[in-house]
Scaffold this motif. Structure first.
Motif, PDB file in Angstrom:
ATOM      1  N   LEU A   1      29.517 -25.316 -26.808  1.00  0.00           N
ATOM      2  CA  LEU A   1      28.604 -24.461 -26.054  1.00  0.00           C
ATOM      3  C   LEU A   1      28.361 -23.180 -26.837  1.00  0.00           C
ATOM      4  O   LEU A   1      29.193 -22.749 -27.642  1.00  0.00           O
ATOM      5  CB  LEU A   1      29.180 -24.154 -24.668  1.00  0.00           C
ATOM      6  N   GLU A   2      27.201 -22.585 -26.596  1.00  0.00           N
ATOM      7  CA  GLU A   2      26.830 -21.325 -27.237  1.00  0.00           C
ATOM      8  C   GLU A   2      26.238 -20.406 -26.179  1.00  0.00           C
ATOM      9  O   GLU A   2      25.238 -20.747 -25.549  1.00  0.00           O
ATOM     10  CB  GLU A   2      25.773 -21.552 -28.324  1.00  0.00           C
ATOM     11  N   ASP A   3      26.866 -19.257 -25.958  1.00  0.00           N
ATOM     12  CA  ASP A   3      26.292 -18.246 -25.073  1.00  0.00           C
ATOM     13  C   ASP A   3      25.264 -17.461 -25.876  1.00  0.00           C
ATOM     14  O   ASP A   3      25.599 -16.774 -26.846  1.00  0.00           O
ATOM     15  CB  ASP A   3      27.393 -17.321 -24.548  1.00  0.00           C
ATOM     16  N   GLN A   4      24.007 -17.579 -25.486  1.00  0.00           N
ATOM     17  CA  GLN A   4      22.905 -16.985 -26.243  1.00  0.00           C
ATOM     18  C   GLN A   4      22.417 -15.672 -25.617  1.00  0.00           C
ATOM     19  O   GLN A   4      21.336 -15.195 -25.949  1.00  0.00           O
ATOM     20  CB  GLN A   4      21.743 -17.983 -26.344  1.00  0.00           C
ATOM     21  N   GLY A   5      23.222 -15.113 -24.720  1.00  0.00           N
ATOM     22  CA  GLY A   5      22.861 -13.851 -24.105  1.00  0.00           C
ATOM     23  C   GLY A   5      22.130 -14.023 -22.790  1.00  0.00           C
ATOM     24  O   GLY A   5      22.650 -13.682 -21.727  1.00  0.00           O
ATOM     25  N   ASP A   6      20.929 -14.582 -22.871  1.00  0.00           N
ATOM     26  CA  ASP A   6      20.139 -14.809 -21.662  1.00  0.00           C
ATOM     27  C   ASP A   6      20.388 -16.183 -21.057  1.00  0.00           C
ATOM     28  O   ASP A   6      19.985 -16.445 -19.918  1.00  0.00           O
ATOM     29  CB  ASP A   6      18.643 -14.650 -21.956  1.00  0.00           C
ATOM     30  N   ASP A   7      20.998 -17.076 -21.828  1.00  0.00           N
ATOM     31  CA  ASP A   7      21.326 -18.406 -21.327  1.00  0.00           C
ATOM     32  C   ASP A   7      22.449 -19.000 -22.168  1.00  0.00           C
ATOM     33  O   ASP A   7      22.932 -18.376 -23.116  1.00  0.00           O
ATOM     34  CB  ASP A   7      20.093 -19.334 -21.318  1.00  0.00           C
ATOM     35  N   VAL A   8      22.889 -20.187 -21.788  1.00  0.00           N
ATOM     36  CA  VAL A   8      23.955 -20.895 -22.505  1.00  0.00           C
ATOM     37  C   VAL A   8      23.414 -22.242 -22.959  1.00  0.00           C
ATOM     38  O   VAL A   8      22.806 -22.972 -22.158  1.00  0.00           O
ATOM     39  CB  VAL A   8      25.192 -21.113 -21.600  1.00  0.00           C
ATOM     40  N   LYS A   9      23.628 -22.574 -24.229  1.00  0.00           N
ATOM     41  CA  LYS A   9      23.249 -23.884 -24.743  1.00  0.00           C
ATOM     42  C   LYS A   9      24.492 -24.776 -24.739  1.00  0.00           C
ATOM     43  O   LYS A   9      25.564 -24.373 -25.213  1.00  0.00           O
ATOM     44  CB  LYS A   9      22.684 -23.793 -26.157  1.00  0.00           C
TER      45      LYS A   9
END
Length: 385
Positions: A128-136
């Motif tokens: 998982l990657e927390d992209q700030g405005d959402d999570v991938k």
């Protein structure tokens, strides 16, 4: 808000139902191809039942629950009743009857309530990657999705927890093995409306009524970790471990279906304080993996669901503020439950022989209030008191 939950167990399903009740768009992703319950049954104490009542499931859970009016401890070797009492004072004190329930039936009920069309099977999260405005979120089949909030309900081996903490914490072996399953209720085993526990030698054999004229049974035996697990040998081994025990225990062993009996090496995880990081939050065993010795594992997961959904609903300073409030409400209570269960585990399973024998003697003097006070102390402090 678009919310993704990883894991379709008790914690994930209850959290999904709670979040949907507040208007969120929720999907659950589960790594297995078929959802199977872990264990035969679960003891839903009054705080867990209250959480399900709050979600509008009062009638459904009542239909699944066994009628448990009494509690008794019995000397496993002699068959002598050590203590026996009515649970009504406890029920009256907390305002809700507890329900032992079949795990499979509870899980099916929760899946129906959540909506099976929003449960995606064979979807194992690998990153998982927390992209700030959402999570991938990355899955093992090569697919990816993005979500506003990721809820990790992925159990004791949680990948989500490793992300939140920055490390994969080690599980602690509690020192005993548990066998559990379901058998038909018979007065030759125990009264049909009673939770009956046979104790001795640091071992337990226990029976709790669930719906459908069945007892949930479990056996606990202190054993070393990593012994061979051969389903065809369960009865033989239990006969050895409980050699010389009273006729009721022998009858129970004879009655079990080895092919439908579960064997679990019991673990917990040292409590920790961090339940979220960025837009990723953890619930249930991912956040507070405990032994089953006070029957609060599933109940605490359900409390998580209510607290998290309400924190997101009533706090308007943003996701981070709501997640911080959820974390700070839950980490102290759940840590206390993990440590209470650990302490009870050590007493019950004879980590110190003198302490366990003293407990056995205390049981012979018990009239009910002391045991009920301990159970009530676990129940109170829930989000719906």
């Amino acid at each position: 808000m678009n919310i993704t939950i990883i894991g379709a167990g008790m914690a994930g399903l209850t959290t999904g139902i709670a979040l949907k009740k507040f208007g969120h768009q929720v999907s659950i992703y589960e790594q297995t191809e078929k959802i199977l319950p872990v264990g035969a049954a679960i003891s839903l104490w009054s705080n867990g039942v209250k959480c399900l009542n709050y979600l509008g499931l009062t009638d459904q859970v009542a239909q699944l629950g066994g009628k448990m009016d009494h509690l008794a401890y019995v000397d496993g070797l002699t068959g002598d009743v050590m203590t026996q009492f009515n649970l009504y004072p406890l029920i009256e004190e907390v305002g809700q009857r507890p329900y032992p329930v079949s795990r499979a039936e509870l899980q099916n009920m929760l899946m129906d309530e959540f909506g099976r069309e929003d449960i995606h099977l064979a979807k194992k999260m690998i990153g998982l990657e927390d992209q700030g405005d959402d999570v991938k979120i990355h899955f093992a089949d090569g697919t990816e999705i993005t979500t506003d909030l990721l809820v990790g309900a992925d159990g004791t081996h949680s990948i989500t927890r490793a992300y939140v903490l920055g490390e994969q914490v080690e599980r602690r072996y509690a020192g005993y093995v548990n066998w559990n399953g379901l058998v038909e209720i018979s007065e030759s085993l125990a009264p049909a409306d009673q939770w009956t526990t046979f104790v001795g030698e640091g071992k337990r054999a226990s029976l709790m009524p669930v719906a459908g004229n069945r007892f949930y049974f479990f056996f606990d035996v202190p054993l070393e970790l990593g012994l061979e697990n051969d389903r065809t040998q369960y009865k033989k081994l239990l006969k050895q471990y409980f050699d010389g025990w009273c006729p009721q225990v022998q009858t129970l062993i004879d009655a079990i279906d080895e092919q439908r009996t579960n064997r679990v090496e019991i673990h917990d995880i040292e409590p920790f304080a961090d339940f979220y990081k960025g837009r990723v939050v953890i619930v249930g065993d991912a956040a507070h993996s405990t032994t089953p010795d006070i029957g609060q594992g599933g109940c605490q997961a359900m409390e998580d669901a209510i607290y998290l959904a309400r924190a997101l609903q009533i706090n308007t300073l943003g996701i981070q503020d709501a997640l911080r409030r959820y974390q700070n409400k839950r980490n102290e209570r759940t840590a206390e439950m993990v440590l209470r269960a650990r302490k009870r585990c050590d007493v019950t399973h004879m980590k110190d022989e003198s302490i366990t024998r003293e407990w056995y003697e205390d049981l012979r003097k018990e009239q009910g209030p002391h045991i009920m006070k301990g159970i009530i102390s676990n129940i109170v402090g829930n989000p719906l008191d």
